[in-house]
Write a protein that holds these residues in place. Structure first.
Motif, short mmCIF file in Angstrom:
data_model
loop_
_atom_site.label_atom_id
_atom_site.label_comp_id
_atom_site.label_asym_id
_atom_site.label_seq_id
_atom_site.Cartn_x
_atom_site.Cartn_y
_atom_site.Cartn_z
N TYR A 155 124.12 34.62 43.89
CA TYR A 155 123.67 34.63 42.49
C TYR A 155 122.85 35.89 42.23
O TYR A 155 123.04 36.59 41.24
N THR A 156 121.98 36.18 43.16
CA THR A 156 121.08 37.33 43.01
C THR A 156 121.86 38.64 43.05
O THR A 156 121.60 39.55 42.26
N MET A 157 122.85 38.70 43.93
CA MET A 157 123.66 39.93 43.99
C MET A 157 124.45 40.12 42.69
O MET A 157 124.59 41.22 42.18
N GLN A 159 123.61 38.83 39.69
CA GLN A 159 122.71 39.05 38.55
C GLN A 159 122.14 40.47 38.54
O GLN A 159 122.01 41.09 37.50
N TRP A 160 121.77 40.96 39.72
CA TRP A 160 121.04 42.24 39.77
C TRP A 160 121.88 43.38 40.33
O TRP A 160 121.42 44.53 40.35
N GLU A 161 123.05 43.06 40.83
CA GLU A 161 123.95 44.05 41.44
C GLU A 161 123.26 44.88 42.51
O GLU A 161 123.38 46.09 42.57
N SER A 173 109.59 34.02 43.19
CA SER A 173 108.56 33.01 42.90
C SER A 173 108.75 32.33 41.55
O SER A 173 108.05 31.39 41.22
N ARG A 174 109.74 32.78 40.78
CA ARG A 174 110.08 32.06 39.54
C ARG A 174 110.70 30.69 39.83
O ARG A 174 110.70 29.83 38.98
N ILE A 175 111.29 30.56 41.02
CA ILE A 175 112.03 29.34 41.33
C ILE A 175 111.24 28.49 42.34
O ILE A 175 111.02 28.93 43.46
N ARG A 184 113.47 18.86 37.52
CA ARG A 184 113.32 19.70 36.32
C ARG A 184 113.22 21.17 36.75
O ARG A 184 112.71 21.46 37.82
N TYR A 185 113.69 22.06 35.90
CA TYR A 185 113.63 23.48 36.25
C TYR A 185 112.19 23.98 36.19
O TYR A 185 111.79 24.84 36.96
N PHE A 186 111.43 23.42 35.25
CA PHE A 186 110.03 23.82 35.09
C PHE A 186 109.13 22.60 35.22
O PHE A 186 109.50 21.51 34.77
N VAL A 271 124.51 25.23 33.86
CA VAL A 271 125.09 25.14 35.21
C VAL A 271 125.15 26.56 35.78
O VAL A 271 125.68 27.47 35.14
N ASN A 272 124.55 26.73 36.96
CA ASN A 272 124.56 28.03 37.64
C ASN A 272 125.78 28.13 38.55
O ASN A 272 126.19 27.14 39.15
N TYR A 273 126.31 29.34 38.67
CA TYR A 273 127.49 29.58 39.52
C TYR A 273 127.17 30.67 40.54
O TYR A 273 127.55 31.82 40.35
N TYR A 310 117.60 43.28 28.50
CA TYR A 310 117.08 41.90 28.62
C TYR A 310 116.07 41.74 29.74
O TYR A 310 115.10 41.02 29.62
N TYR A 311 116.40 42.38 30.86
CA TYR A 311 115.60 42.15 32.06
C TYR A 311 115.06 43.48 32.58
O TYR A 311 115.75 44.48 32.52
N ILE A 312 113.85 43.42 33.12
CA ILE A 312 113.40 44.56 33.91
C ILE A 312 113.96 44.37 35.31
O ILE A 312 114.35 43.26 35.67
N LYS A 348 107.44 44.10 32.48
CA LYS A 348 107.07 42.93 33.28
C LYS A 348 108.08 41.81 33.04
O LYS A 348 108.54 41.63 31.91
N TYR A 349 108.36 41.04 34.08
CA TYR A 349 109.32 39.93 33.97
C TYR A 349 108.58 38.71 33.41
O TYR A 349 108.38 37.71 34.08
N TYR A 350 108.15 38.85 32.14
CA TYR A 350 107.39 37.81 31.48
C TYR A 350 108.28 36.68 30.99
O TYR A 350 109.40 36.91 30.52
N1 UDP Z 1 118.28 32.61 41.23
C1 UDP Z 1 119.21 32.33 42.22
N2 UDP Z 1 120.00 31.24 42.09
C2 UDP Z 1 119.93 30.42 41.01
C3 UDP Z 1 119.00 30.71 40.00
C4 UDP Z 1 118.18 31.82 40.14
O1 UDP Z 1 119.32 33.07 43.20
O2 UDP Z 1 120.69 29.44 40.95
C5 UDP Z 1 117.45 33.83 41.39
C6 UDP Z 1 118.16 35.05 40.76
O3 UDP Z 1 117.80 36.21 41.47
C7 UDP Z 1 117.56 35.06 39.39
C8 UDP Z 1 116.10 34.69 39.69
O4 UDP Z 1 116.22 33.71 40.72
O5 UDP Z 1 117.69 36.30 38.77
C9 UDP Z 1 115.33 34.15 38.52
O6 UDP Z 1 116.00 33.04 37.99
P1 UDP Z 1 115.70 32.49 36.51
O7 UDP Z 1 116.45 31.23 36.33
O8 UDP Z 1 114.23 32.48 36.30
O9 UDP Z 1 116.38 33.64 35.66
P2 UDP Z 1 116.32 33.97 34.09
O10 UDP Z 1 116.29 32.65 33.37
O11 UDP Z 1 115.11 34.81 33.91
O12 UDP Z 1 117.59 34.70 33.89
#
Ligand code: UDP
Length: 370
Positions: A155-157, A159-161, A173-175, A184-186, A271-273, A310-312, A348-350
């Protein structure tokens, strides 16, 4: 007309600042590049009566009562607790990782008190640096390599390439990771979606006799027309300084909307993929406000390197560049003539609540200093 303050950007940072200043009897003009206010939390109702978030899903969550009280002055909030499933190994699995995630992935039923030991064993089998120096280290040190590879790595690769080892620990640390069954997500104390949408919320924040708004206007084309006492800038940090230290990276998204001729498309709003397909996630918007329709609107998110910012991107290179720009910002802010607030301007990733909080704090400091 002479304005005391120019606010650049009509998103949450700019509108919060404009409101606070207007209430202090300042004459404020808000200059916004887009033809709409609300910045990236802009939304609208589509032809099926479903509220679509133009720039991707936005869920309001905060532990800050001042911020919660502030937004609640301008809109009612619909009670909504965000839940996400991750499509991994052909199954829809609760995410972020909690007790039920482990049951699905490993086929084991653990008591809450056993989860910590289980994760510790997973972690002990894995290799990582302590203290954590990057995204991968943080995740692997919490859940081990197997869960990292299933839910985070790809997912990270996507999203951020880039390799997760190039990204700062803060992104991870967002997750959260949970040992109980809270899926819950939050976990914030206050959560919800503005009942009439974010656009209405922001319009209501901006609705004050001391605030004028110029939509569809590029600040850089007209800035010499104003001689304000204060400029609150919420646009791209590097653009303000004419890219003198080089371009900062901002990532974008292609958001593909589809109307589907059935009541529901998926069991939850998002749903995340991580491992399959080119999109990172699919959002089904009707869940946010529990809107009823025979049809449903879904949004496929494809990460992009260029486009609307959208994102830093929290790599070392970008953060070093940011530091150089922020030194310039400090000087300008000390002069009392400028404030820089928000995701783009502070690089900042606010989250949304953090933007509002930052705007409140900057204006508090500003009034303390004059
Ligand atoms: N992330 C991940 N798997 C997931 C969800 C998130 O690896 O299923 C990682 C990914 O690097 C993502 C970061 O956690 O960019 C932050 O996720 P968040 O859901 O906070 O992203 P946003 O809603 O800001 O796009």
């Amino acid at each position: 007309m002479k304005y005391d303050v120019v606010v650049v950007g009509a998103g949450l940072a700019g509108s919060t600042a404009a409101r606070i200043l207007a209430e202090r009897a300042k004459k404020v003009v808000v200059v916004e590049k887009h033809r709409h206010s609300a910045g990236h939390c802009h939304d609208y109702r589509d032809e099926n009566g479903i509220t679509v978030h133009t720039y991707g899903p936005h869920i309001f969550h905060t532990n800050n009562k001042r911020v919660w009280d502030f937004v609640n002055k301008f809109s009612e909030f619909h009670y909504y607790q965000h839940r996400v499933l991750s499509y991994a190994g052909g199954k829809l699995i609760p995410f972020p990782i909690n007790r039920d995630t482990l049951a699905e992935v490993f086929g084991i039923q653990l008591a809450t008190y056993e989860v910590e030991d289980f994760l510790e064993k997973e972690v002990n089998k894995s290799k990582f640096n302590t203290p954590s120096r990057n995204f991968r280290d943080v995740v692997v040190s919490q859940v081990g390599e197997r869960l990292y590879e299933l839910f985070f790595k790809n997912y990270t690769m996507k999203q951020w390439e880039r390799d997760p080892e190039e990204l700062a620990p803060e992104v991870a640390s967002r997750i959260p990771v949970r040992t109980n069954r809270d899926d819950r997500y939050f976990a914030d104390r206050y959560q919800g979606i503005p009942k009439y949408g974010y656009t209405k919320l922001v319009e209501s924040i901006l609705d004050h006799p001391n605030i004028s708004i110029l939509l569809g206007t590029d600040y850089f084309e007209i800035k010499d027309l104003f001689k304000p006492d204060l400029t609150v800038y919420t646009g791209q940090l590097d653009r303000f300084f004419d890219y003198k230290y080089g371009e900062l990276e901002y990532r974008s998204l292609k958001l593909e909307l589809k109307t589907i001729d059935k009541e529901y498309y998926q069991p939850v709003a998002v749903v995340n993929y991580p491992n399959d397909y080119d999109w990172t996630r699919i959002t089904e918007y009707k869940y946010f406000l529990n809107e009823k329709s025979d049809k449903t609107t879904v949004c496929f998110e494809y990460p992009l390197a260029k486009g609307e910012p959208y994102y830093i991107v929290m790599t070392q290179e970008n953060m070093e560049k940011r530091d150089k720009y922020m030194k310039e910002v400090e000087k300008l802010e000390k002069s009392g003539e400028y404030l820089f607030v928000g995701r783009l301007a502070e690089y900042k990733y606010y989250n949304m609540d953090q933007v509002i909080e930052a705007s409140m704090r900057k204006l508090q400091n500003y009034s303390d200093n004059i």
